[in-house]
Design a protein around this motif. Structure first.
Motif, PDB file in Angstrom:
ATOM      1  N   ARG A 116       8.628  20.532 -18.600  1.00  0.00           N
ATOM      2  CA  ARG A 116       8.415  21.386 -17.436  1.00  0.00           C
ATOM      3  C   ARG A 116       8.296  22.829 -17.896  1.00  0.00           C
ATOM      4  O   ARG A 116       9.219  23.375 -18.506  1.00  0.00           O
ATOM      5  CB  ARG A 116       9.537  21.262 -16.407  1.00  0.00           C
ATOM      6  N   SER A 139       7.835  26.849 -16.996  1.00  0.00           N
ATOM      7  CA  SER A 139       8.187  27.804 -15.952  1.00  0.00           C
ATOM      8  C   SER A 139       7.452  29.109 -16.194  1.00  0.00           C
ATOM      9  O   SER A 139       7.149  29.460 -17.341  1.00  0.00           O
ATOM     10  CB  SER A 139       9.697  28.076 -15.938  1.00  0.00           C
ATOM     11  N   ARG A 176       5.551  26.185  -6.885  1.00  0.00           N
ATOM     12  CA  ARG A 176       6.027  27.551  -6.956  1.00  0.00           C
ATOM     13  C   ARG A 176       7.165  27.757  -5.971  1.00  0.00           C
ATOM     14  O   ARG A 176       7.221  27.104  -4.925  1.00  0.00           O
ATOM     15  CB  ARG A 176       4.891  28.543  -6.703  1.00  0.00           C
ATOM     16  N   THR A 233       8.952  32.236  -9.097  1.00  0.00           N
ATOM     17  CA  THR A 233       8.739  31.386 -10.258  1.00  0.00           C
ATOM     18  C   THR A 233       7.737  30.282  -9.933  1.00  0.00           C
ATOM     19  O   THR A 233       7.766  29.718  -8.836  1.00  0.00           O
ATOM     20  CB  THR A 233      10.058  30.759 -10.725  1.00  0.00           C
ATOM     21  N   TYR A 292       5.967  26.636 -11.575  1.00  0.00           N
ATOM     22  CA  TYR A 292       6.308  25.557 -12.496  1.00  0.00           C
ATOM     23  C   TYR A 292       5.098  24.676 -12.778  1.00  0.00           C
ATOM     24  O   TYR A 292       4.171  24.601 -11.982  1.00  0.00           O
ATOM     25  CB  TYR A 292       7.415  24.677 -11.908  1.00  0.00           C
ATOM     26  N   GLN A 347       5.121  20.741 -13.969  1.00  0.00           N
ATOM     27  CA  GLN A 347       5.763  19.518 -14.439  1.00  0.00           C
ATOM     28  C   GLN A 347       4.710  18.660 -15.104  1.00  0.00           C
ATOM     29  O   GLN A 347       3.716  18.297 -14.460  1.00  0.00           O
ATOM     30  CB  GLN A 347       6.406  18.767 -13.280  1.00  0.00           C
TER      31      GLN A 347
END
Length: 122
Positions: free
Chosen positions: A18, A20, A71, A77, A79, A81
């Motif tokens: 994942r 970030s 998000r 932030t 992301y 995945q």
């Protein structure tokens, strides 16, 4: 908008990571965000994109069904995945904000993070 990507690493094929992307600046929630990647010898390519709210997402065909972009506008932030990783996913991954250019799959953005390396071993 200033962006800081993290979460890359070395993983075996079939594994997950994942990523970030932490953003600073008051305009995070007002701009679309994206993930792009660049493998050695290749041009930078589109991976995924999320609308300002995160409700609308787009994916490259090569990652559709395996990667999920999201998000959190409270945490500023974004992301990515990544599941069922393949050796061909090996690249430096960049987060970016405020797309420009034509079409939702554009690789042109106004703001870029520094990139994080993802290496998938076979």
């Amino acid at each position: 908008v200033q962006l800081q990507a993290s979460g890359g690493g070395l993983v075996q094929a079939g594994g997950s990571l994942r990523l970030s992307c932490a953003a600073s600046g008051r305009t995070f929630s007002s701009v679309a965000m994206g993930w792009l990647r660049q493998a050695p010898g290749n041009e930078r390519e589109f991976v995924a994109r999320a609308s300002q709210s995160g409700e609308i997402t787009y994916y490259a065909d090569s990652v559709e069904g395996r990667f999920t972009i999201s998000r959190d506008n409270v945490k500023n932030t974004m992301y990515l995945q990544m599941n069922s990783l393949k050796p061909e996913d090996t690249a430096v991954y960049y987060c970016a904000a405020d797309p420009r250019g034509y079409g939702v799959y554009t690789t042109q953005y106004n703001y870029w993070g520094q990139g994080t390396q993802v290496t998938v071993s076979s």
